[in-house]
Design an enzyme around this catalytic site. Structure first.
Site: not given
Length: 416
Positions: A147, A150-151
Site C-alpha cells: 500500500k 509498489t504496483t
C-alpha cells in the site's frame, strides 16, 4: 532402507529436486548427508538441514572410504580407546535415521535451510546441473511495503525495454513471495523457474516485486544468502496513510475484522483483543516501523545497494522518480518516462501512454476512493509513529538522504 548417499554428494546440495523425489518415491529415503552445506570448507561451519521431508545431517557412514584401508580399522579402534581412557566423553552411535533425529534434536535451528548462490562457489557450480544457470536470478528486488505504490512502480518498471519481471504466480499474481514464506522451502529451482533466461546477461535486468518482503524477519537474511549482489528498492509514504489504506483494502476484500471494527478500534486494539482483531491491528501498524525494517535489511546489504523512493513523489512526479531508479540500477538503455506517462484526471494517477492517445492504467482495485481518515485516528497514529519517525529521520541523515515532505510534516507536528 531409509538412508542413502549420492555419489560425491551430487544433487544433495546444491539441491537436485529430481534426486530427492526419486529417493522418496522409489526407496523411501529419509536421511542423507553432505559435506557441501553451506560449503565444504571450513569444516567446522558445516550444518545439516531438512528439505522435501528428507533430513540431511553432517554424520556419514562411508564404509567404502576406509573399508579397504589397512590402517582404517586400527585408527578407529585406537581413537575410540584413547577417548574412552583419557577423557570423560561418552561415545555413542546409532543407525543413520536415529542419528539424524538426534542431530536435529540437538540443533533445531538448522532444520530450515539457507539457500546459497551456487555460482558463488566453484565446487557447487561444478556439482550443479549443467542445464541450470544463475542468469535466471533477479538483479533487483522491490520489497514493499504494501500500500505504498509498489504496483504502480512495478508497471512503470516493466515499461522499460531492458527490464523484465518474473512470470506470474498462480496464487500470488505478480508477486513470487519466495523469501518470506513457506515457498522458500520449495528450493531455488522453484524460484528460478519464475524467471526467463535473459537474452543479454549484461544489459537485461530481471526483477521481482514482493511487498511482504519489507517487514519480514526472514526475507533479508534469505535474500542476502542467495542474492548477495542484488539491489533493493523500497517505497515509503506516511505510515499513518499506509495503515489506513491497508484497512480500507481489507474492507474492500470483505475481511470480517475490517468490516466489524472501525479503523480507530483496530489501531487502538490491545494485547487482549480477539485474534482476528489483533492480526489486523498488526498488519496495519507493524509495516510502518520503517526504520527498524530498513535497518534489518542493512544488516545484510550495504547502503549502496539500497534505494528509497518517496511514495508521494512517485505519485506526483513518476518520471523524475523513474529517472532516479534507472540511475540507481545502472540501466544502460535510458527510457524517457516523461514521454511515456500521462496523468489521467478521472483515475487520479499516472498511466502509460499508448499509440493513438490511449492509456493503460492500474486496475480498478487501485486508486480506490474511500472516506478521509478521522481526526482522532490521525492524531493517535502521529503519536504512535513518533519514535519510529524520529529513528527514520536519523537513518535518512546517516544515509545522506533528504527527508520526504511527509516525514518533515510529521516531525513538526509531534515536536510542537
Amino acid at each position: 532402507m531409509g538412508y542413502a548417499v549420492a555419489p560425491h554428494h551430487s544433487g544433495v546440495y546444491p539441491v537436485h529436486v529430481q534426486l530427492y523425489e526419486a529417493w522418496k518415491k522409489v526407496w523411501s529415503i529419509k536421511v542423507t548427508s553432505t559435506e557441501e552445506y553451506p560449503h565444504l570448507k571450513p569444516a567446522r561451519y558445516r550444518h545439516g538441514f531438512i528439505h522435501g521431508g528428507i533430513m540431511i545431517s553432517i554424520f556419514m557412514t562411508h564404509l567404502s572410504n576406509y573399508g579397504n584401508d589397512r590402517l582404517g580399522l586400527y585408527t578407529f579402534v585406537n581413537l575410540a580407546n584413547f577417548v574412552h581412557c583419557w577423557t570423560n566423553l561418552k561415545l555413542q552411535t546409532m543407525p543413520p535415521v536415529q542419528l539424524a533425529h538426534k542431530y536435529f534434536e540437538l540443533f533445531p535451528e538448522q532444520k530450515d535451510p539457507l539457500w546459497q548462490n551456487p555460482c558463488d562457489d566453484k565446487r557447487h557450480k561444478d556439482i550443479w546441473s549443467k542445464e541450470k544457470t544463475c542468469d535466471r536470478l533477479p538483479k533487483f528486488l522491490v520489497i514493499g511495503p504494501q500500500k505504498t505504490g509498489t504496483t504502480a512502480l512495478y508497471l512503470f518498471l516493466i515499461m522499460h525495454p531492458a527490464i523484465t519481471s518474473n512470470f506470474p504466480n498462480p496464487k500470488t499474481f505478480e508477486e513470487v513471495q519466495f523469501f518470506n514464506g513457506n515457498a522458500y522451502h520449495k528450493g531455488i529451482d522453484w524460484y528460478m523457474n519464475f524467471f526467463p533466461i535473459p537474452s543479454n546477461v549484461t544489459t537485461d535486468f530481471l526483477f521481482e516485486k514482493s511487498a511482504n518482503y519489507f517487514h519480514s524477519e526472514d526475507a533479508p537474511k534469505r535474500a542476502a544468502a542467495l542474492l548477495p549482489k542484488v539491489k533493493i528498492i523500497t517505497i515509503l509514504i506516511n505510515p499513518s496513510d499506509r495503515a489506513y489504506s491497508w484497512y480500507q483494502h481489507q474492507r474492500a476484500h470483505e475481511d470480517p475484522a475490517a468490516l466489524r471494527y472501525s479503523f480507530y478500534e483496530v489501531i487502538t486494539a490491545g494485547r487482549r483483543a480477539v485474534p482476528e482483531l489483533r492480526a489486523l491491528h498488526n498488519r496495519c501498524l507493524v509495516p510502518g516501523w520503517y526504520a527498524a525494517h530498513i535497518e534489518r535489511w542493512l544488516t545484510y546489504y550495504p547502503t549502496r545497494q539500497l534505494h528509497i523512493i518517496d511514495g508521494h513523489k512517485l505519485r506526483t512526479d513518476p518520471a523524475a522518480v523513474m529517472d532516479g531508479v534507472q540511475k540507481f540500477l545502472g540501466v544502460s538503455q535510458y527510457y524517457n518516462y516523461s514521454q511515456a506517462l500521462t496523468f489521467d484526471p478521472q483515475k487520479g494517477f499516472w498511466c502509460q501512454l499508448l499509440e493513438g492517445g490511449k492509456t493503460k492504467c492500474l486496475g480498478k482495485s487501485k486508486g480506490r476512493r474511500y472516506p478521509a481518515m478521522d481526526l482522532e485516528s490521525r492524531t493517535f497514529l502521529s503519536r504512535y509513529y513518533k519514535d519510529h519517525n524520529i529513528e527514520l529521520s536519523k537513518l535518512f541523515y546517516r544515509l545522506g538522504l533528504p527527508l520526504p515532505s511527509w516525514l518533515r510534516e510529521e516531525l513538526q507536528k509531534v515536536m510542537r
